[in-house]
Design an enzyme around this catalytic site. Structure first.
Site, PDB file in Angstrom:
ATOM      1  N   ARG A1044       0.860  -1.182   0.000  1.00  0.00           N
ATOM      2  CA  ARG A1044       0.000   0.000   0.000  1.00  0.00           C
ATOM      3  C   ARG A1044       0.900   1.238   0.000  1.00  0.00           C
ATOM      4  NH1 ARG A1044      -3.504  -0.319   4.958  1.00  0.00           N
ATOM      5  NH2 ARG A1044      -4.595  -1.970   3.856  1.00  0.00           N
ATOM      6  N   ARG A1113      -1.445   6.592   9.622  1.00  0.00           N
ATOM      7  CA  ARG A1113      -1.433   6.113   8.230  1.00  0.00           C
ATOM      8  C   ARG A1113      -1.677   7.262   7.258  1.00  0.00           C
ATOM      9  NH1 ARG A1113      -4.169   0.217   8.487  1.00  0.00           N
ATOM     10  NH2 ARG A1113      -2.928  -0.611  10.206  1.00  0.00           N
ATOM     11  N   LYS A1182      -3.471   0.997  15.009  1.00  0.00           N
ATOM     12  CA  LYS A1182      -3.407   1.913  13.866  1.00  0.00           C
ATOM     13  C   LYS A1182      -4.045   3.261  14.209  1.00  0.00           C
ATOM     14  CE  LYS A1182      -7.297  -0.629  11.930  1.00  0.00           C
ATOM     15  NZ  LYS A1182      -7.651  -1.558  10.883  1.00  0.00           N
ATOM     16  N   LYS A1184      -5.701   6.789  12.223  1.00  0.00           N
ATOM     17  CA  LYS A1184      -6.121   7.295  10.913  1.00  0.00           C
ATOM     18  C   LYS A1184      -6.604   8.740  11.004  1.00  0.00           C
ATOM     19  CE  LYS A1184      -7.496   2.742   9.282  1.00  0.00           C
ATOM     20  NZ  LYS A1184      -8.588   1.902   8.769  1.00  0.00           N
ATOM     21  N   CYS A1403     -14.834  -3.530   0.173  1.00  0.00           N
ATOM     22  CA  CYS A1403     -13.405  -3.753   0.451  1.00  0.00           C
ATOM     23  C   CYS A1403     -12.894  -4.890  -0.421  1.00  0.00           C
ATOM     24  CB  CYS A1403     -13.216  -4.105   1.915  1.00  0.00           C
ATOM     25  SG  CYS A1403     -13.770  -5.780   2.292  1.00  0.00           S
ATOM     26  N   CYS A1409      -7.313 -10.971   0.987  1.00  0.00           N
ATOM     27  CA  CYS A1409      -7.312 -10.567   2.393  1.00  0.00           C
ATOM     28  C   CYS A1409      -7.462 -11.787   3.305  1.00  0.00           C
ATOM     29  CB  CYS A1409      -8.450  -9.585   2.668  1.00  0.00           C
ATOM     30  SG  CYS A1409      -8.498  -9.172   4.414  1.00  0.00           S
ATOM     31  N   CYS A1448     -15.402  -8.722   6.306  1.00  0.00           N
ATOM     32  CA  CYS A1448     -15.302  -9.035   7.732  1.00  0.00           C
ATOM     33  C   CYS A1448     -15.602  -7.758   8.510  1.00  0.00           C
ATOM     34  CB  CYS A1448     -13.902  -9.567   8.054  1.00  0.00           C
ATOM     35  SG  CYS A1448     -12.677  -8.281   8.327  1.00  0.00           S
ATOM     36  N   CYS A1452     -13.013  -2.108   6.508  1.00  0.00           N
ATOM     37  CA  CYS A1452     -12.190  -1.282   5.622  1.00  0.00           C
ATOM     38  C   CYS A1452     -13.002  -0.351   4.714  1.00  0.00           C
ATOM     39  CB  CYS A1452     -11.273  -2.153   4.787  1.00  0.00           C
ATOM     40  SG  CYS A1452     -10.072  -3.008   5.794  1.00  0.00           S
TER      41      CYS A1452
HETATM   42  S1  SF4 Z   1     -12.878  -5.340   5.780  1.00  0.00           S
HETATM   43 FE1  SF4 Z   1     -12.035  -7.274   6.422  1.00  0.00          FE
HETATM   44  S2  SF4 Z   1     -12.199  -8.537   4.614  1.00  0.00           S
HETATM   45 FE2  SF4 Z   1     -12.409  -6.464   3.918  1.00  0.00          FE
HETATM   46  S3  SF4 Z   1     -10.340  -5.902   3.332  1.00  0.00           S
HETATM   47 FE3  SF4 Z   1     -10.675  -5.187   5.428  1.00  0.00          FE
HETATM   48  S4  SF4 Z   1      -9.865  -6.832   6.657  1.00  0.00           S
HETATM   49 FE4  SF4 Z   1     -10.164  -7.687   4.636  1.00  0.00          FE
END
Ligand code: SF4
Length: 1609
Positions: A1044, A1113, A1182, A1184, A1403, A1409, A1448, A1452
């Site tokens: 990234r 970040r 982290k 942000k 995401c 991931c 998940c 993100c």
């Molecule tokens: S939200 Fe969860 S599944 Fe989606 S990119 Fe982020 S860590 Fe991975």
């Protein structure tokens, strides 16, 4: 047991073993396909079952498979116990090719198929006509069946029989087999299954009858033969010879004996073996005759007359046995009829009924009908016999839609058979029939007869509709839309220079069934095309020296052109010039040349075929092309899915075309897969085009059926490429002359055969010398057996080592997906060892199940994955145990501990998933006789100490049972290593990263380095699409890295864009992701390329440091296309903050940016780094920061640790910021201690001080954040724990200044504004819609190439948005036309998507991931497509509704702020949230748990409809959901888990809910009734029912439930 027969004759020969199965009086046969499948099965050694796809059964194949699964035996099996072989073949893989091998080896073969395969197989049909093959053909009946499939092949030498009802289908099927055996010729039995749809079920044909008709003596004689076939493409000269078949019929057909066609020897032999009806036939009596097919050159061939005699004999026999009568032509109607119809189509039954029911006044009264039972050979004389002499007029009705001649084929047959004229038949009139509905038959007949009986009837009238209502066919539709992918690339690369010989139409040149069997045709046409051009070049050369032109210019240009005519590039470059000169010239010679002006370009000649061509390479078009040495290109598309590679076509021995071609030596060969590497396909096609000689490009496009999504195709492709089944490579013999290697491997692994070839060719040796690491991959073999042995050896050695050292043995097996079960198991192992036990610990997948019975004590620890499944590394073990039939665990002591979460599935019906793997395993082990050491232990995440609570209760019980509970002097256990320890020990983020990068034995780095590399902007990941497959192959996961970049404010120059594009192509997976934090992300960077990638990013003046990890970040900033000047000021602040908070460690530079040979900048440990802001342990978690510029909240200012709201002064310039702190998205499912939170207002700061204010907030978090529990370490929890005021106070104290009161601001939305906008400077900006931020090329959409082309000429900048889209910024007016043209060319100007799609965001999730529980980026677009119809219907297409999805709960894509969100719970299952604020100001709330697509749609569709009809003016979807009570409002993070729509409920309240639902329905009904006075009576009844219901309900409920009921009502 089989039930193929209703009853049997136990005395009869080899099939008498079927006697036991004969209790089948009640079997009913319901469809003609079933009747036919059964007969084919009984009468064949091999049945070739043609299916739409391997995954999709045909109407025949489901029955065939059932018989085979039961091991039913056929009547013709040579040896007892043999069952027929069923070969399932896809319809587009040249199915009749499968017939040659078995039929030539003396096996009786039949084929069950739809009519689609007939035309493409015509070449085979001619060659197979002289073998006793039976083809049962169901006419394709998707629309009205087209009998042209039959008429087109009528002269191929086969016998054609037609059946029209269910009973006939069975009888004619028997006839077909009997006739094939007797005549030695192929028989096609065709029928329209639709025409018997109204027939009643029938009983199965009697066994003895079938056996008698088949005549086993003849069968054995054929089976004893073997025919030396040469090639299937050459005529092998076989002539059908009838079996010697003395008349076995009691009555009639005695003439047959005279027509037997064998020589004396065989006649004698077979006569001995002939069987009389009813006499026993015994396989031991099989005559050992092989002369039956020893063709006597003078032996007469089977004639039409012979066929007629055989079939008549069979029918006579059938009539005697069943009473049912069949004739070559069937007449039905009065013997005195004057008019008749001859029907060749599917509606014969309907016509017959209508004629029977005719009223005397009907024009068709007293008419008759003829149909052909024996269609070929056509016996005109028999037709005349069948028709009463009284008939004067015949209407010939043909259901033939693809007419190739003016007159229908049957009409011609009839005309040539029946001479019309006075005294006999006067008129024979042809009609074309289409679809006729049952209720329009009499209408149709009226039309037919009115014309027929008119003085001058018209020919070729059409009757019925052309198009029938669509019904699914099951055939011919299964090619997915994707199939055109490769031809699209041809188009894209060569444009109109591409000439695809067999492109039936350019949309359909993929794996179309009709091209599969016609390589010669295509090749021939390519050659013709080539010659055509050669002639043209010659003409041009002559013209260049002639004086026939009016002007001088053409001659020079033509001469110039001729010199480079064979060079595609040169010819192409000047083609337009030449043409324009000729056009200006205008002379006749110029005009003549212009008539072929396309030939001024050198065409790229392509022949497209399917993998069907790989079954017989020597004879297919492949060989022709190679042998010709011609400069033509073949594109061969292989569609066999990887997962079906062994099942599919196993019997047909598919060959490796690539190897074959490379062995041939003169060809360019490439193996490609568009869903693996798009650019490699481009490269291969370009090289093939350039190569002067034959080129073969193999292209992989696996699919199961027409409904496959691109995702399925992608996953299948990846597995195939990754496992080496479909290696990507290019072989260019021309390279040799340039001193370059011929072979280039573009993927990692290759198949054994290819490896052997390369080794033989000495190229592997060269490759190995050049690339030793690559050689290791090449040499990797697949052999599960070997690996299992290795595992066992290692284990034995380990056990030996332990032997004698310790006391009782204890084996501990774990299955773990997030590491908890694994660490528990390891810790248990250590503790066991400390107690003197001989412990060994391993993953379940590494344990050989066959060793289980010899264990003394064994313990299993497993966590719960997906919907109550075993984690991946326990799956194979579980399946082996579960499926075992002979495990004896009588002497094994065991115990199981499971880890789960009771609340993971709130719905009652899903509760079974809680700790399911552990419970299942425990149960199965007991069933196998295992003794429990200690009862199962269950760990629950919901317990106060999580799973530890249950565990600490279970472990002592285990030690107790093993007798080691009270051991003295146990050593102290070392504390577990935490992230904080790793950071501390890392020497400012160095760890052992360098050593890990230099370790060639693995694609991975160590676990602690994985934590550290995050600080450097990279995560280790593995490709989850191929994880299982690699595991099965014994390979380590396909590790690669995500990188990234750090790009404050998301602003990039065009040059940087190109540099990023280059990096993704050469070092990544050819795609880029624009992230929700406005930066570039690369995926699929393998370890060896990590350092070069980092260096390339830094060369582009970007960095990756602190793009991930426990540091500040990337700092975001609104992209604001409309106010560039203002944007510049705010953006400058984001850069300043970013720079100010950058970690100071020099490890980044040292690890990534120094060359290997260069001296290190920092001399190892001697020099210590210093982190003035962070200290050695950096931040707890982290951190942000983002900036939003009102009214645009496009960076979701409430979702970050620090959110800055830019405040504009009166002069229009930036003056300062309102500061929010403590926003954050990450949460854990079902852990109420975790929650998303929105930022809390700290106050206002001046612009020049903002970076200091940010620093101080960060430092308070550094000092007060929770460093013990990472789940509680974010700033949001620190603020919630301290209280906002206390926290603010600490910041102000550290800063020495106070925040000013917040300034007013107003947000409108958090989405992007797409399309063109102008800023205050007059510059233009265009916001592209980049779905979920993925920049990639596909055959349909070359987005990546397009953006690169734009970047090459763009003078402004690019801005990445927080919603993962992209803005082309600062375009001056004079550059607009060029930009617009490029955007149009690459379809980048399209922003016409639904409001929902434009407002959506997902995401990455799968496949890269590691935390993903469900698909996200690859699935959200699919889900939206499924909702768009509903949006359209409700007029919501343009409405913006913010929908987000993540794989998940890490969040993100900031799902918790969306109006509707889906967060992955398990593969395919999501938690659904509603009620977020439209401009990102309010969190949403859980609406449903673990729902799948169908439930999502079920909920969303009515909800959208409701929104469309009930919303208030300007009301947003999220607000609406709250107002109408669908969901409660979330007032802040700590309120997130309260009042969720789907509270967990105990059993009673579940009952209450369902009863209340019922009551609700009843109430609704009552309400409806109230609305209608006329239905007063119903109202009374309904009310009465409601009262009764209520009484019952109250009686049933406990007090608590009754109260709840009151509340709900
Ligand atoms: S939200 Fe969860 S599944 Fe989606 S990119 Fe982020 S860590 Fe991975």
């Amino acid at each position: 047991m089989s039930f193929l027969f209703r009853k049997a004759d136990p005395s009869s020969g080899p099939a008498s073993h079927l006697g036991a199965d004969m209790d089948s009086q009640n079997i009913e046969i319901r469809t003609p396909q079933e009747a036919v499948a059964r007969i084919a099965y009984l009468a064949s050694d091999v049945v070739v079952s043609v299916q739409p796809s391997q995954a999709q059964d045909s109407a025949f194949s489901s029955h065939l498979k059932r018989y085979a699964a039961r091991k039913d035996q056929s009547l013709v099996a040579k040896s007892s116990g043999a069952v027929p072989e069923i070969q399932s073949v896809r319809h587009n893989t040249d199915p009749l090719l499968s017939v040659f091998a078995p039929i030539r080896s003396g096996q009786l073969v039949s084929v069950t198929t739809s009519s689609t395969v007939l035309l493409p197989s015509i070449a085979h049909l001619y060659k197979l006509a002289n073998y006793p093959v039976v083809l049962h053909v169901s006419l394709q009946s998707g629309q009205s069946p087209d009998y042209s499939a039959i008429t087109a092949i009528r002269n191929s030498g086969w016998t054609f029989l037609q059946s029209e009802s269910l009973q006939e289908a069975q009888d004619i099927a028997v006839t077909a087999h009997a006739l094939a055996i007797r005549s030695g010729k192929g028989v096609i039995h065709f029928f329209d299954a639709g025409s018997s749809s109204r027939d009643k079920p029938i009983g199965p044909e009697d066994a003895s009858l079938v056996r008698d008709l088949l005549n086993l003596g003849d069968v054995r004689r054929f089976q004893a033969s073997s025919i030396q076939g040469s090639s299937i493409y050459a005529d092998d000269g076989r002539v059908a010879v009838a079996s010697e078949q003395p008349d076995t019929v009691a009555n009639g057909a005695s003439t047959l004996t005279d027509s037997t066609l064998l020589d004396a020897t065989s006649k004698a032999t077979s006569t001995e073996a002939s069987v009389k009806s009813g006499s026993p036939s015994d396989s031991s009596a099989t005559p050992s005759v092989s002369t039956a097919t020893t063709i006597d050159a003078n032996a007469p061939v089977v004639t039409s007359e012979d066929i007629y005699k055989y079939v008549t004999a069979i029918w006579t026999q059938l009539r005697n046995l069943t009473g049912r009568e069949y004739n070559a032509f069937e007449w039905s109607g009065p013997a005195t009829a004057e008019n008749a119809i001859f029907v060749f189509g599917s509606d014969a039954g309907l016509f017959a009924e209508a004629l029977d029911a005719a009223q005397p006044t009907d024009v068709y009264a007293k008419s008759g009908m003829i149909t052909a039972r024996l269609y070929r050979p056509w016996l005109g004389a028999k037709l005349i016999e069948a028709i009463p002499k009284s008939v004067k007029r015949i209407a010939v009705l043909e259901q033939v839609s693809r007419k190739t001649t003016k007159w229908g084929p049957l009409l011609i047959d009839v005309l040539t058979s029946i001479k019309s004229g006075p005294g006999g038949v006067e008129h024979i009139v042809g009609y074309q029939i289409g679809y006729i509905a049952p209720d329009t038959v009499s209408q149709a007949l009226k039309g037919v007869f009115q014309n027929l009986t008119s003085p001058k009837p018209l020919q070729n009238l059409e009757v019925g509709k052309r198009e029938a209502p669509e019904t699914p066919t099951g055939y011919g539709l299964e090619q997915p839309k994707l199939e055109t992918a490769y031809t699209k690339i041809l188009d894209q690369l060569f444009g109109n220079r591409a000439y695809v010989a067999n492109a039936l139409n350019s949309q359909n040149a993929g794996v179309s069934s009709t091209v599969a069997a016609s390589p010669e045709f295509g090749f021939g046409s390519l050659l013709a095309r080539k010659e055509h051009r050669q002639r043209f070049v010659k003409e041009v050369k002559q013209a260049a020296t002639s004086n026939a032109f009016t002007t001088e210019a053409p001659k020079q240009w033509l001469a110039k052109w001729s010199a480079g005519a064979e060079d595609a590039q040169k010819a192409g470059e000047i083609a337009d010039d030449v043409v324009s000169r000729l056009e200006t010239d205008g002379s006749s010679i110029a005009r003549q040349l212009l008539s072929s002006k396309g030939l001024f370009r050198k065409e790229s000649l392509w022949l497209v075929g399917s993998d069907a061509w790989s079954y017989d390479l020597g004879n297919s078009g492949v060989h022709h092309v190679l042998a010709s040495g011609e400069n033509v290109n073949m594109l061969i598309i292989d569609s066999t899915p990887f997962s079906q590679k062994s099942a599919a076509d196993a019997a047909r021995r598919k060959k490796d075309i690539g190897l074959y071609a490379m062995n041939y030596g003169n060809a360019y060969v490439a193996s490609t897969a568009v869903y693996s590497s798009y650019t490699q396909v481009l490269q291969a096609m370009l090289e093939a085009d350039k190569f002067n000689g034959p080129s073969i490009v193999l292209a992989y496009l696996p699919y199961f059926g027409e409904h496959d999504s691109p995702l399925t195709v992608l996953q299948e492709t990846k597995k195939a490429v990754d496992a080496g089944y479909w290696p990507l490579y290019r072989w260019n013999p021309a390279n040799e002359t340039k001193g370059e290697p011929n072979f280039a491997l573009d993927s990692e692994l290759v198949k054994k055969e290819l490896k052997e070839f390369l080794a033989r060719d000495n190229h592997l040796t060269q490759l190995m010398q050049k690339e030793p690491t690559f050689a290791a991959n090449l040499a990797q073999d697949f052999g599960t057996e070997v690996r299992a042995q290795q595992k066992r050896k290692a284990r034995d050695a380990y056990n030996e080592l332990l032997e004698g050292l310790f006391g009782a043995p204890l084996t501990i097996l774990f299955a773990s997906d997030n590491g908890n079960a694994q660490s528990l198991a390891k810790r248990l192992g250590t503790r066991g060892r400390a107690r003197g036990l001989k412990t060994s610990v391993m993953a379940m997948e590494d344990y050989p199940v066959e060793d289980l019975p010899s264990e003394e004590n064994i313990v299993f620890i497993t966590s719960t994955a997906g919907q109550g499944e075993f984690p991946q590394n326990g799956l194979s073990f579980w399946h082996a145990v579960k499926d075992s039939t002979d495990l004896d665990l009588a002497s094994v002591n065991y115990s199981v501990f499971g880890l789960g979460d009771k609340h993971y599935w709130p719905r009652k019906q899903d509760r079974v998933y809680y700790n399911k793997p552990a419970k299942d395993l425990d149960r199965v082990l007991t069933n196998f006789g295992g003794k429990r050491l200690a009862d199962i232990g269950l760990g629950d995440d919901q317990d106060p100490d999580g799973f530890q609570t249950g565990y600490s209760e279970w472990e002592p019980r285990l030690w107790q049972a093993l007798g080691v509970a009270n051991v003295e002097g146990l050593p102290e256990e070392p504390p577990p290593i935490t992230n904080e320890d790793i950071k501390l020990a890392s020497n400012y983020l160095r760890g052992t990263i360098v050593e890990g990068l230099n370790d060639p034995s693995t694609g991975a780095i160590s676990a602690s380095d994985q934590q550290l590399t995050k600080f450097h902007g990279t995560y280790m990941q593995d490709d989850r699409d191929v994880r299982d497959e690699r595991k099965a192959q014994g390979l380590e996961p396909a590790y690669s890295f995500m990188i990234r970049c750090r790009l404050p404010g998301g602003v990039s120059t065009p040059k940087q864009w190109i540099q990023m594009d280059d990096i993704s192509n050469s070092l990544g997976n050819e795609t880029m992701k624009l992230t929700t934090r406005q930066t570039f992300q690369f995926h699929g960077v393998v370890k060896g390329k990590l350092k070069p990638a980092m260096q390339a990013i830094n060369r582009a003046l970007m960095t990756t440091i602190a793009a991930c990890g426990d540091v500040n970040r990337n700092v975001m900033c609104s992209s604001l296309p409309t106010q560039s000047k203002y944007h510049r000021q705010v953006f400058a602040c984001s850069q300043k903050i970013s720079d100010h908070l950058l970690p100071a460690t020099s490890a980044y530079h040292e690890i990534w940016l120094t060359d290997d040979n260069e001296k290190k900048l920092i001399a190892s440990d001697a020099v210590q780094d210093f982190e003035p802001l962070y200290g050695p342990t950096y931040l707890p978690r982290k951190f942000k920061i983002t900036i939003a510029i009102p009214p645009h909240n496009d960076t979701d200012v409430y979702a970050h640790d620090i959110g800055l709201i830019a405040i504009k002064g009166d002069d229009g310039n930036l003056v300062g910021f309102n500061v929010l702190a403590g926003g954050g998205m990450g949460a854990t499912h079902n852990n109420k201690k975790t929650y998303p939170q929105t930022g809390r207002m700290m106050g206002y700061v001046k612009a020049e001080e903002v970076h200091i204010a940010c620093e101080k907030i960060m430092l308070v978090q550094r000092d007060h954040g929770d460093r013990k529990n990472r789940k509680h370490a974010r700033l949001k929890y620190t603020i919630d724990d301290l209280g906002v005021d206390v926290f603010r106070g600490k910041v102000e104290a550290m800063w020495g200044k106070a925040f000013e009161p917040e300034r007013p601001f107003h947000f409108q939305s958090n989405i992007d504004t797409f399309g063109w906008q102008k800023d205050e400077n007059g510059l233009s900006h265009f916001t592209f819609f980049i779905e979920n931020g993925r920049i990639e090329d596909t055959p349909e959409f070359q987005m990546k190439t397009g953006l690169r082309e734009i970047a090459k000429v763009h003078k402004g900048e690019f801005r990445l948005t927080g919603n993962q889209h992209l803005i082309l910024s600062n375009v001056a007016d004079e550059d607009l036309p060029q930009m617009k043209e490029l955007m149009k060319k690459y379809k980048l100007d399209n922003v016409q998507f639904s409001g929902l799609r434009l407002s959506s965001s997902a995401c990455v999730a799968f496949p890269t991931c590691g935390l993903a529980m469900a698909e996200s980026e690859r699935y959200l677009p699919v889900l939206i497509s499924k909702l768009e119809d509903c949006l359209e219907e409700n007029g919501l297409r343009q409405d913006s509704i913010v929908m987000r999805m993540t794989g998940c709960p890490n969040g993100c894509a900031r799902p918790w702020l969306a109006e509707v969100a889906f967060v992955g719970k398990a593969y395919g299952a999501y938690n659904m949230y509603l009620g977020g604020g439209y401009h990102g100001q309010r969190l949403n709330k859980l609406f449903r748990s673990s729902i799948k697509e169908d439930e999502i749609l079920e909920i969303m569709k009515p909800l959208l409809k409701r929104y469309a009809t009930e919303r208030e003016e300007g009301e947003r979807f999220g607000d609406f959901c709250i107002r109408v009570g669908v969901i409660a409002e979330t007032k802040g993070g700590q309120d997130f888990h309260n009042n969720v729509a789907e509270e967990e409920s105990d059993e009673e309240s579940c009952v209450v809910t369902s009863i209340l639902n019922e009551r609700g329905k009843l109430l609704q009904f009552t309400q409806k009734v109230v609305n209608s006075v006329a239905e007063y009576q119903e109202l009374i009844t309904a009310k009465y029912e409601l009262t009764i219901f209520d009484t019952k309900l109250v009686g049933k409920l406990s007090h608590g439930a009754a109260v709840e009921r009151e509340a709900v009502i």
